[in-house]
Enzyme design. Structure first.
Site, PDB file in Angstrom:
ATOM      1  N   LYS A 111       0.712  -1.231  -0.036  1.00 49.32           N
ATOM      2  CA  LYS A 111       0.018  -0.123  -0.042  1.00 49.32           C
ATOM      3  C   LYS A 111       0.924   1.119  -0.023  1.00 49.32           C
ATOM      4  O   LYS A 111       2.185   1.080   0.299  1.00 49.32           O
ATOM      5  CB  LYS A 111      -0.839   0.103   1.255  1.00 49.32           C
ATOM      6  CG  LYS A 111      -2.199   0.770   1.198  1.00 49.32           C
ATOM      7  CD  LYS A 111      -3.311  -0.138   0.092  1.00 49.32           C
ATOM      8  CE  LYS A 111      -4.339   0.942   0.257  1.00 49.32           C
ATOM      9  NZ  LYS A 111      -5.676  -0.147  -0.032  1.00 49.32           N
TER      10      LYS A 111
HETATM   11  P1  NAD Z   1     -12.749   7.580  -2.612  1.00 48.76           P
HETATM   12  O1  NAD Z   1     -11.964   8.467  -2.126  1.00 48.76           O
HETATM   13  O2  NAD Z   1     -13.214   7.392  -3.874  1.00 48.76           O
HETATM   14  O3  NAD Z   1     -14.382   7.673  -1.356  1.00 48.76           O
HETATM   15  C1  NAD Z   1     -14.148   7.978  -0.322  1.00 48.76           C
HETATM   16  C2  NAD Z   1     -15.462   8.498   0.431  1.00 48.76           C
HETATM   17  O4  NAD Z   1     -15.619   8.551   1.741  1.00 48.76           O
HETATM   18  C3  NAD Z   1     -15.792   9.928  -0.151  1.00 48.76           C
HETATM   19  O5  NAD Z   1     -17.148  10.060  -0.327  1.00 48.76           O
HETATM   20  C4  NAD Z   1     -15.547  10.926   1.087  1.00 48.76           C
HETATM   21  O6  NAD Z   1     -16.073  11.893   1.153  1.00 48.76           O
HETATM   22  C5  NAD Z   1     -15.817   9.914   2.286  1.00 48.76           C
HETATM   23  N1  NAD Z   1     -14.919  10.080   3.323  1.00 48.76           N
HETATM   24  C6  NAD Z   1     -13.631  10.419   3.565  1.00 48.76           C
HETATM   25  N2  NAD Z   1     -13.306  10.507   4.951  1.00 48.76           N
HETATM   26  C7  NAD Z   1     -14.316  10.172   5.732  1.00 48.76           C
HETATM   27  C8  NAD Z   1     -14.725  10.164   6.996  1.00 48.76           C
HETATM   28  N3  NAD Z   1     -13.795  10.506   7.882  1.00 48.76           N
HETATM   29  N4  NAD Z   1     -15.817  10.126   7.494  1.00 48.76           N
HETATM   30  C9  NAD Z   1     -17.105   9.761   6.315  1.00 48.76           C
HETATM   31  N5  NAD Z   1     -16.607   9.668   4.975  1.00 48.76           N
HETATM   32  C10 NAD Z   1     -15.300  10.206   4.823  1.00 48.76           C
HETATM   33  O7  NAD Z   1     -12.187   6.424  -1.935  1.00 48.76           O
HETATM   34  P2  NAD Z   1     -12.566   4.698  -2.003  1.00 48.76           P
HETATM   35  O8  NAD Z   1     -11.806   4.143  -3.064  1.00 48.76           O
HETATM   36  O9  NAD Z   1     -14.290   4.647  -2.362  1.00 48.76           O
HETATM   37  O10 NAD Z   1     -12.231   3.947  -0.853  1.00 48.76           O
HETATM   38  C11 NAD Z   1     -13.200   3.999   0.337  1.00 48.76           C
HETATM   39  C12 NAD Z   1     -12.752   3.018   1.208  1.00 48.76           C
HETATM   40  O11 NAD Z   1     -12.761   1.668   0.483  1.00 48.76           O
HETATM   41  C13 NAD Z   1     -11.330   2.818   1.870  1.00 48.76           C
HETATM   42  O12 NAD Z   1     -11.232   2.244   2.864  1.00 48.76           O
HETATM   43  C14 NAD Z   1     -10.365   2.106   0.637  1.00 48.76           C
HETATM   44  O13 NAD Z   1      -9.107   1.498   1.286  1.00 48.76           O
HETATM   45  C15 NAD Z   1     -11.423   0.818   0.338  1.00 48.76           C
HETATM   46  N6  NAD Z   1     -11.186   0.146  -0.694  1.00 48.76           N
HETATM   47  C16 NAD Z   1     -10.973   0.845  -1.963  1.00 48.76           C
HETATM   48  C17 NAD Z   1     -11.122   0.180  -3.258  1.00 48.76           C
HETATM   49  C18 NAD Z   1     -11.100   0.769  -4.635  1.00 48.76           C
HETATM   50  O14 NAD Z   1     -11.095   0.116  -5.415  1.00 48.76           O
HETATM   51  N7  NAD Z   1     -11.214   1.970  -4.517  1.00 48.76           N
HETATM   52  C19 NAD Z   1     -11.118  -1.433  -3.268  1.00 48.76           C
HETATM   53  C20 NAD Z   1     -11.029  -1.887  -1.714  1.00 48.76           C
HETATM   54  C21 NAD Z   1     -11.105  -1.120  -0.913  1.00 48.76           C
END
Ligand code: NAD
Length: 451
Positions: free
Chosen positions: A139
């Site tokens: 990561k």
């Molecule tokens: P992103 O940046 O696209 O979206 C994040 C969302 O969470 C946004 O709506 C943001 O406003 C909100 N957010 C951020 N901080 C926050 C907080 N403190 N409280 C509430 N909401 C908050 O990110 P993403 O890619 O959707 O990732 C979200 C989660 O999913 C992370 O934990 C990431 O590690 C995990 N994840 C992502 C992927 C991927 O393919 N993108 C895959 C597996 C897991």
């Protein structure tokens, strides 16, 4: 109640998004207790201890799996548009390359720190092992608020970061992908920077790229699709009709936005969604299509006007009465402070590490089923793996094939986890970890410890 000064000190030690102000107040009297529950890497190590005990795992293997292989901290100087110099800190951590090259996203966020990245890299190792992908766990991240940068500054930041970590990434070494606040455009800059240094186009250095430069169809929606396939499989086991369930989604980005859209399109009722600004709630269900358009116009949910929708804070939305709660924002959202107040039947972990081990215990006692991150949100890394294979072969699949293979892998994995959880009478998280760690333990045994 803590005095302001003490709060400031704690903010310094424990980044703000990892801990809500309420938690600071509640934990104010017992600062020491805060460390194990809110430091994600401590949490990741604690999870290994819990599962190692359940598996009677050899102590040496446990020791081996608790350490990360490599942590790189880099300083990223950037000339800002106004001519000033800003220095940012970036990280790339490889937890394990035992079963193949490292794999894991890169996040740009104001509170990114080494322990967070180490935990996220560790969880990637378990995820790839659980799905039996020939990949390890890694990561990366930069401590920055990307919303405060211009597009040119963001590009310079990405290119300099890529150059700083260039010796530890590559298609055979470690392959980054998008995560919080990073997207296909940022992956394109990484791919281009890496390729310029190597003197030829190397699309395989990152996944989640735009399709035009070697990306895969279905990658952007993959994590949401994966969540849906796993949820569908669970509903079949529980004999429930997904359409009759009320659903709450925290986080409205790639993961939260996509699962909300998929469920909405399937006719499910989503009663609350949130972004970092807070959430919207309506017992009659929200119009997700409209809210996604609002988001895509670079607006916060809190500013959306609809007289039938109520504003709700991120903390309160977790406690809404609903059937399925999908935390899809950040880690450490469900803790021992709020776990007792959850009123859902199922927690489907879209985010990585949203539930602490202490909260896990509470949820188990309450009879709430938790579908763990390493299973629930594994669709993203699974399609990243498909993208990696397609790049190697320079042959690209159709969306039908992507979704078919994704469903196959996830539903089979879910089935294995479910059977083991029943056999051993353990939670889905413990069963997932048992499968992932057993596979890694075998790899350690076969490869041995060098030299
Ligand atoms: P992103 O940046 O696209 O979206 C994040 C969302 O969470 C946004 O709506 C943001 O406003 C909100 N957010 C951020 N901080 C926050 C907080 N403190 N409280 C509430 N909401 C908050 O990110 P993403 O890619 O959707 O990732 C979200 C989660 O999913 C992370 O934990 C990431 O590690 C995990 N994840 C992502 C992927 C991927 O393919 N993108 C895959 C597996 C897991």
């Amino acid at each position: 109640m803590l005095e302001n000064k003490k709060k400031e000190q704690m903010k310094f030690i424990y980044p703000e998004t990892l801990i809500s102000p309420d938690e600071i107040e509640i934990y104010g009297k017992e600062e020491k207790e805060l460390i194990p529950e809110t430091n994600p890497f401590e949490m990741a190590k604690k999870q290994i201890d819990i599962v190692a005990k359940e598996m009677c795992l050899n102590d040496n293997i446990k020791k081996f799996l608790k350490r990360v292989e490599r942590s790189l901290i880099v300083s990223i100087p950037i000339k800002m548009d106004d001519g000033d110099l800003e220095i940012f800190e970036g990280y790339r951590v490889q937890h394990s390359t035992l079963r193949g090259p490292g794999k894991g996203g890169i996040r740009f966020a104001p509170n990114v720190n080494l322990d967070e990245v180490k935990a996220l890299a560790t969880w990637m190792t378990w995820k790839c092992s659980l799905l039996c992908l020939p990949l390890g766990g890694a990561k990366g991240g930069i401590c920055v608020d990307p919303k405060k940068l211009s597009k040119n500054e963001l590009e310079r930041l990405t290119r300099r970061y890529t150059t700083e970590i260039i010796n530890v990434i590559g298609p055979d070494i470690d392959i980054p992908a998008p995560d919080v606040n990073t997207d296909p455009q940022i992956m394109a800059w990484i791919m281009d920077t890496y390729s310029m240094h190597k003197g030829r186009a190397i699309p395989g250095v990152v996944t989640g790229k735009p399709i035009e430069i070697g990306g895969s169809v279905g990658r952007e929606t993959a994590t949401g699709m994966g969540l849906f396939f796993v949820l569908e499989a669970l509903c079949t086991k529980m004999n429930i009709d997904l359409k009759t369930q009320s659903i709450v989604v925290q986080g409205f980005g790639n993961v939260g936005g996509n699962i909300a859209q998929i469920l909405y399109d399937k006719g499910c009722k989503i009663i609350a969604v949130s972004d970092i600004s807070g959430g919207l709630y309506s017992n009659r269900g929200l119009n997700i299509k409209e809210l996604l358009e609002w988001r895509d116009g670079k607006n916060y949910l809190k500013d959306f006007q609809n007289k039938d929708y109520n504003y709700i804070s991120n903390e309160d939305m977790l406690m809404l009465r609903c059937d399925i709660l999908i935390p899809a924002a950040m880690e450490n959202q469900i803790t021992k402070v709020n776990a007792n107040n959850l009123k859902c039947k199922v927690v489907l972990e879209g985010a990585n590490g949203p539930t602490t081990p202490e909260a896990d215990d509470i949820l188990k006692k309450k009879g709430i089923i938790v579908v763990p991150d390493i299973l629930a949100n594994a669709g993203g890394v699974c399609v990243s793996y498909f993208e990696y294979i397609q790049d190697i072969h320079s042959y690209f699949w159709k969306l039908e094939r992507i979704n078919h293979e994704l469903k196959n892998i996830l539903v089979n994995t879910f089935e294995n986890v479910y059977i083991l959880s029943k056999e051993k009478n353990v939670t889905l998280r413990i069963a997932s970890y048992m499968i992932a760690i057993a596979r890694l333990a075998k790899a350690i045994e076969l490869r041995g410890i060098f030299p």
